[in-house]
Design an enzyme around this catalytic site. Structure first.
Site, mmCIF file in Angstrom:
data_model
loop_
_atom_site.group_PDB
_atom_site.id
_atom_site.type_symbol
_atom_site.label_atom_id
_atom_site.label_comp_id
_atom_site.label_asym_id
_atom_site.label_seq_id
_atom_site.Cartn_x
_atom_site.Cartn_y
_atom_site.Cartn_z
ATOM 1 C CG ASP B 129 31.546 42.825 30.288
ATOM 2 O OD1 ASP B 129 32.591 43.440 29.931
ATOM 3 O OD2 ASP B 129 30.526 42.763 29.596
ATOM 4 C CB CYS B 130 31.792 38.601 35.403
ATOM 5 S SG CYS B 130 31.740 37.365 34.104
ATOM 6 C CE1 TYR B 131 35.682 34.922 37.778
ATOM 7 C CE2 TYR B 131 34.108 34.592 35.987
ATOM 8 C CZ TYR B 131 34.543 34.322 37.274
ATOM 9 O OH TYR B 131 33.838 33.445 38.046
#
Lengths: 136, 387
Positions: B129-131
């Site tokens: 989700d963040c990368y």
């Protein structure tokens, strides 16, 4: 009398001619075969040390050339990128011919190509891959 | 009795008044001067080495892309690098390679970057989700990355073995090509110029020592891996085989290709020649005596690299090794170095000049190395499975 080393490359159909015999008999050249690779019907290569008068050696080389033998001074077949050498000494460890030496006072590599016997151990021993020798 | 402090020596260095000699020069001086006289006259002695040090590598931070990627498999010019350091940090080890191309390894990637060449970076992630990004292929240089610093866990071995081969077969080793039947012997230490042989008990070299590393200023950051102070010593206090090591760090961006060189040892793999210099302050007569050590007083062990367990065949001095032949099993054996004494001398001279010019100050270690250390072997807890 001078002494010089040459690499001789024989064409496929030259195997039946006693060329080195003629060098000795007709040109009075003392020969010393330092390395030989013969593949009958395909090719042959020799590292030959010739000792004789400069004129006789020159005439002997012409004789070989007339018989389609490629004949080059050994030094021309050795390529060494001296400018990249770090003087580690790895090549001197394998050079039993004494062509590659290192020692006092400066511990920088000395390469006397005229002493090379084309064992080619330096080609793989050099960790920087600075040697190329073309025997064939 | 002369006793100098680091501060006093540094004041002299800053004033351009420090007396600096290389370790070879001070060994020569010691033939006619006592340790007390040397301590009186000399402030700093420079030591150096330039040899293949396999336990070397670089930490790199590549920088983030938009959208970002959590790099979980990383290749630099096809050479695998460590993927377990956050999203875009990595470590490339000198001996890492693609098994299909064993002649080009991590050491060569490091050298190419140092020479300013572009390197292909390819990395893969699973996407989070963040990368969210899953793949990237791009080109980097030493200037495009945020940080790239050498972090070498085991360098500058205090003494090293002489390698020979008693078998009938030519063997390829990290000590070079060893001819069959004791036809050659190779050695790698710079002898009386070698850093850790000039301070064998680590009175001045410790955590925080500023050093010359690859042409830049670097630091000793830890005792090196396999740090061993328990090896047998000779009458001069010198371990007679490979003993202590140091872990070092330095900024690769400031280094020079003249003092870092990638290498490939036939049928062994890649390694990195590292140029290193360590200044040793002559604090007192005891340190003067230490830095005055000569090649004929430094001994090392001759090991048979052709036989299992590398049995010891003898003990020789560096004076004998440098003479060109040693005797092993009663036979005269030709010797050859596999580390560059010419480069080591160049480094010792450069470091001497830097100190004389006030550009390189000596450091008192923030913590000394441990004493009484020894090595553990790796034990096999699982028996070999029978077919």
């Amino acid at each position: 009398m001078i002494k010089r080393r040459f690499i001789l490359n024989f064409p496929p159909d030259s195997g039946d001619k006693p060329l080195s015999y003629h060098l000795v008999r007709d040109y009075d050249i003392r020969i010393n075969i330092l390395k030989a690779e013969v593949f009958p019907g395909k090719r042959g290569s020799l590292l030959l040390e010739m000792q004789g008068t400069a004129a006789n050696i020159e005439a002997g080389i012409s004789y070989l050339t007339r018989h389609e033998v490629v004949c080059e001074p050994l030094e021309k077949r050795i390529r060494f990128q001296h400018e990249k050498c770090i003087n580690c000494g790895n090549c001197t460890a394998v050079c039993f011919a004494g062509a590659l030496t290192i020692g006092p006072p400066d511990w920088e590599l000395q390469f006397d190509k005229s002493l090379c016997v084309v064992c080619e151990l330096c080609v793989t021993a050099c960790p920087l891959k600075l040697f190329e020798i073309n025997f064939q | 009795m002369t006793i100098k402090t680091y501060e006093e020596i540094n004041r002299k260095i800053k004033a351009g008044e420090a007396v600096v000699l290389t370790a070879e020069e001070v060994s020569e001086m010691a033939r006619s001067c006592s340790p007390e006289e040397i301590a009186e006259r000399v402030d700093v002695v420079t030591t150096a080495t330039f040899g293949a040090m396999c336990s070397s590598g670089a930490i790199i931070n590549f920088g983030h892309t938009t959208p970002p990627i959590r790099m979980e498999k990383i290749r630099l010019n096809g050479v695998p690098c460590y993927e377990g350091l956050a999203a875009v940090d990595s470590y490339i080890g000198a001996t890492a390679c693609d098994p299909e191309k064993p002649e080009y390894g991590g050491a060569h990637v490091i050298q190419d970057l140092l020479e300013g060449k572009e390197i292909e970076l390819e990395a893969w992630g699973k996407g989070t989700d963040c990368y969210p990004r899953k793949h990237i292929k791009t080109r980097i240089t030493k200037d495009s990355v945020n940080e790239i610093f050498l972090f070498n866990p085991r360098n500058a071995y205090q003494n090293y073995n002489v390698a020979v081969n008693t078998t009938a077969r030519l063997i390829h080793t990290y000590m070079g090509t060893l001819l069959p039947n004791l036809r050659n012997a190779t050695y790698s230490t710079a002898g009386e110029l070698s850093p850790l042989l000039n301070d064998p008990e680590f009175r001045t070299i410790g955590i925080g020592t500023r050093i010359f590393l690859g042409g830049a200023q670097g630091f000793v950051v830890w005792p090196g891996t396999q740090f061993n102070t328990s090896k047998p010593k000779n009458e001069f206090g010198i371990p007679v085989s490979n003993a202590a090591t140091i872990a070092v760090i330095g900024n690769l961006k400031e280094m020079s290709p003249e003092f870092i060189q990638a290498a490939y040892f036939e049928k062994y793999g890649t390694s990195l020649f590292v140029g290193m210099g360590i200044p040793i302050p002559v604090l007192d007569a005891d340190m003067a005596r230490r830095v005055s050590i000569r090649n004929d007083q430094i001994e090392t062990s001759v090991l048979d690299y052709g036989s299992p367990g590398t049995p010891k065949l003898g003990q020789v001095t560096y004076e004998q090794l440098r003479s060109g032949t040693i005797k092993v099993n009663g036979k005269k054996v030709r010797t050859a170095p596999v580390a560059s004494l010419a480069k080591a001398r160049q480094i010792a001279s450069l470091l001497k000049k830097s100190i004389q010019e006030g550009a390189f100050e000596i450091t008192c270690p923030v913590q000394m190395f441990p004493q009484h250390t020894s090595l553990k072997s790796l034990t096999e807890t699982e028996g070999e499975k029978q077919p």
